[in-house]
Design a protein around this motif. Structure first.
Motif, short mmCIF file in Angstrom:
data_model
loop_
_atom_site.label_atom_id
_atom_site.label_comp_id
_atom_site.label_asym_id
_atom_site.label_seq_id
_atom_site.Cartn_x
_atom_site.Cartn_y
_atom_site.Cartn_z
N ARG A 133 0.84 -1.20 0.00
CA ARG A 133 0.00 0.00 0.00
C ARG A 133 0.88 1.25 0.00
O ARG A 133 1.97 1.25 0.57
N HIS A 134 0.39 2.33 -0.61
CA HIS A 134 1.19 3.56 -0.70
C HIS A 134 1.40 4.19 0.66
O HIS A 134 0.60 4.00 1.57
N ARG A 135 2.46 4.98 0.74
CA ARG A 135 2.62 5.86 1.90
C ARG A 135 3.24 7.15 1.40
O ARG A 135 3.92 7.18 0.37
N LEU A 136 3.00 8.25 2.14
CA LEU A 136 3.58 9.54 1.78
C LEU A 136 4.73 9.82 2.72
O LEU A 136 4.59 9.69 3.94
N ALA A 153 8.17 11.51 -2.86
CA ALA A 153 7.16 11.78 -1.85
C ALA A 153 6.20 10.61 -1.67
O ALA A 153 5.63 10.43 -0.59
N ILE A 154 6.01 9.81 -2.71
CA ILE A 154 5.09 8.68 -2.59
C ILE A 154 5.86 7.40 -2.82
O ILE A 154 6.70 7.31 -3.71
N ARG A 155 5.65 6.46 -1.94
CA ARG A 155 6.37 5.18 -2.04
C ARG A 155 5.37 4.05 -1.82
O ARG A 155 4.30 4.25 -1.26
N MET A 156 5.77 2.86 -2.25
CA MET A 156 4.90 1.69 -2.02
C MET A 156 5.62 0.66 -1.17
O MET A 156 5.44 -0.55 -1.32
N ASP A 157 6.45 1.12 -0.23
CA ASP A 157 7.25 0.18 0.55
C ASP A 157 6.70 -0.03 1.95
O ASP A 157 7.43 -0.35 2.87
N SER A 158 5.38 0.14 2.10
CA SER A 158 4.80 -0.05 3.43
C SER A 158 4.76 -1.51 3.83
O SER A 158 4.65 -1.84 5.01
#
Lengths: 360, 168
Positions: free
Chosen positions: B66-69, B134-139
């Motif tokens: 899931r994305h995170r900021l 600013a946006i990553r998908m490494d949650s």
């Protein structure tokens, strides 16, 4: 008189209890065994206070689920026949078992008890006549549902069962010619004799080709993979399409009861029934001259246990076959039945007849 | 050429009469059966809700969860509301409302940053498009569960509260 009736009732309860429990257990065994064969774990969720008993509670959970489910009958179906069909499918599997001997004569208190529910003089012929009634359950179930697809499934099943019944019936004719009897207890007793003093005269020894033909036809008769075109759980729609709840469950259980019957038949006809090699009525007599005397009761218990073990082994084997082989196409099924098995059984009868004549 | 052409399509006489091949197949399956019967521990099954892959084997750093900021040191979002991710998104699941920032060094920041996780196809194009990281998908979150569809509209505060999900 009352004692005789009581003994028969006890034998009935024993046989019915064994076949129904084994059929119920097979629903678990099939899932667990297929899982192990495919490197999976299988049913392990149903539990009582956290104890899962290796998934053994799943058949019980399934039973509760099936009984409490809605019992649906299609609006334009023939209600009477639709309700009757599962019972008709279940009936032959249970009745066939009546003539299968599961032990030698038991002598208790001067009384001789034949460990067989009904000692019929027609034995094996009774089995085949009853087994052919199984077609009715399938046909009626498919036809009465008022559904084209289930009707087609029923027709497929009926055509298959009739085709393979011929091969099944003819495959054991050679066996009957050698033993010269159709009575099953006599047949089993004769399989206890030794050829040349060391080789048990089991059906597989005297008729190996008939064993493979019978095994093949029996699996097809049970409508199991690789011959499961009538139902084809995963893709094709079968004759029990319009069934739900316990009525469907009865069709399903009938299939497993059929496996038990097929295993019992394979055991009785080809693997010496309740015979243990070299175990006579008074104990073991090995070919080397070694002998071990055993009490009568222990011998009978050993023989009944041997019969049970053999049946369980064949149940395991039939499940193994079911989870190994892919399904035939329908033309391949018919070709195998009519063009290969049928002539092979005829050839087997002919060759057996020649040998019997030559030896006589 | 090391190519061998078999004119019988691998169907010799022994294979055509089925029986040896059937016995071979039965031996393979029964070998698996007995191997697993006596040692069920070696079965590679993961009991999902109790056991999890990320605990047992760890997730790959390339895994798209899931994305995170991400945040700046002062806690503000790194996002400058440039709309590149929303433009790159093939399923149009990112909604951004830019607003002026109080910080004179920063031109604007997102007042609303909302991702509809039901529409998201987890392609990762937003991460690639972002010039500010600013946006990553490494949650590391792969199991998204909510009681209503509306709850799947993840807002800025949720996305910013999520930390990096796994160690390097």
């Amino acid at each position: 008189m009352i004692l005789d009736a009581l003994i028969i009732l006890i034998k009935l309860a024993l046989v019915l209890g064994m076949i129904m429990n084994l059929a119920g257990l097979l629903t678990w065994a099939e899932r667990k065994q297929s899982a192990l064969m495919q490197d999976r774990i299988g049913p392990n969720r149903a539990n009582i206070f956290g104890f899962t008993f290796y998934g053994l509670l799943h058949p019980i959970a399934d039973g509760i689920k099936l009984i409490t489910k809605e019992d649906f009958i299609p609006a334009r179906a023939n209600k009477a026949i639709h309700s009757l069909a599962p019972a008709v499918a279940m009936f032959p599997a249970l009745v066939t078992y009546a003539v299968i001997p599961f032990g030698d004569i038991l002598r208790v208190g001067g009384r001789e008890i034949n460990l067989q529910v009904a000692d019929l003089s027609v034995g094996i012929i009774f089995i085949f006549s009853i087994a052919s009634l199984a077609i009715y359950g399938v046909m009626l179930g498919g036809w009465s549902s008022h559904n084209n697809y289930s009707l087609l499934g029923g027709l497929r099943a009926a055509a298959q069962m009739i085709s393979y019944e011929i091969a099944m019936g003819l495959s054991i004719v050679g066996l009957l010619m050698i033993y010269g009897t159709v009575e099953l207890d006599d047949l089993v007793r004769q399989q206890g004799y030794l050829i040349g003093g060391w080789l048990p005269q089991w059906g597989i020894v005297v008729q190996p080709a008939a064993f493979f033909l019978f095994l093949c036809a029996a699996i097809a008769e049970n409508k199991r993979t690789p011959f499961d075109l009538p139902e084809g759980e995963s893709e094709i729609i079968g004759y029990f399409l319009e069934y739900s709840g316990m009525r469907f469950g009865m069709f399903f259980l009938a299939e497993f009861a059929d496996i038990v019957v097929a295993s019992a038949l394979l055991t009785t006809l080809f693997f010496g029934g309740w015979q243990i090699p070299f175990l006579m009525a008074d104990g073991f007599h090995l070919p080397g001259g070694f002998s071990l005397a055993l009490p009568h009761l222990l011998v009978v218990v050993l023989q009944v246990a041997a019969f049970g073990l053999k049946v369980v082994f064949f149940c395991w084997f039939l499940l193994l076959v079911r989870w190994t082989l892919p399904r035939f196409r329908y033309d391949q099924l018919m070709r195998l039945g009519w063009k290969y098995l049928f002539p092979l059984t005829l050839a087997n009868i002919f060759i057996t007849g020649l040998i019997v004549l030559a030896l006589a | 050429m090391a190519m061998v052409v078999k004119d019988n399509n691998g169907q010799g006489f022994l294979e055509k009469i089925y029986i040896p091949e059937i016995i071979r197949g039965l031996l393979v399956t029964s070998r698996h059966f007995f191997k697993n019967l006596f040692n069920i521990k070696q079965v590679p099954t993961i009991y999902y809700p109790e056991e999890r892959t990320e605990v047992k084997w760890g997730l790959s750093p390339r895994w798209r969860g899931r994305h995170r900021l991400t945040r700046k040191d002062d806690g503000m979002p790194r996002c400058t509301a440039c709309m590149l991710c929303a433009t790159a998104c093939p399923s149009h699941c990112i909604y951004i409302e830019p607003t002026e920032s109080a910080d004179p060094a920063v031109e604007k920041y997102p007042a609303v940053f909302m991702i509809d996780e039901l529409r998201c196809v987890f392609c990762g194009l937003c991460v690639e498009a972002c010039p500010c990281d600013a946006i990553r998908m490494d949650s590391g979150i792969y199991s998204l569960t909510e009681y209503s569809r509306a709850n799947f509209l993840y807002e800025k505060d949720v996305l910013m509260a999520t930390e990096r999900g796994y160690k390097d």
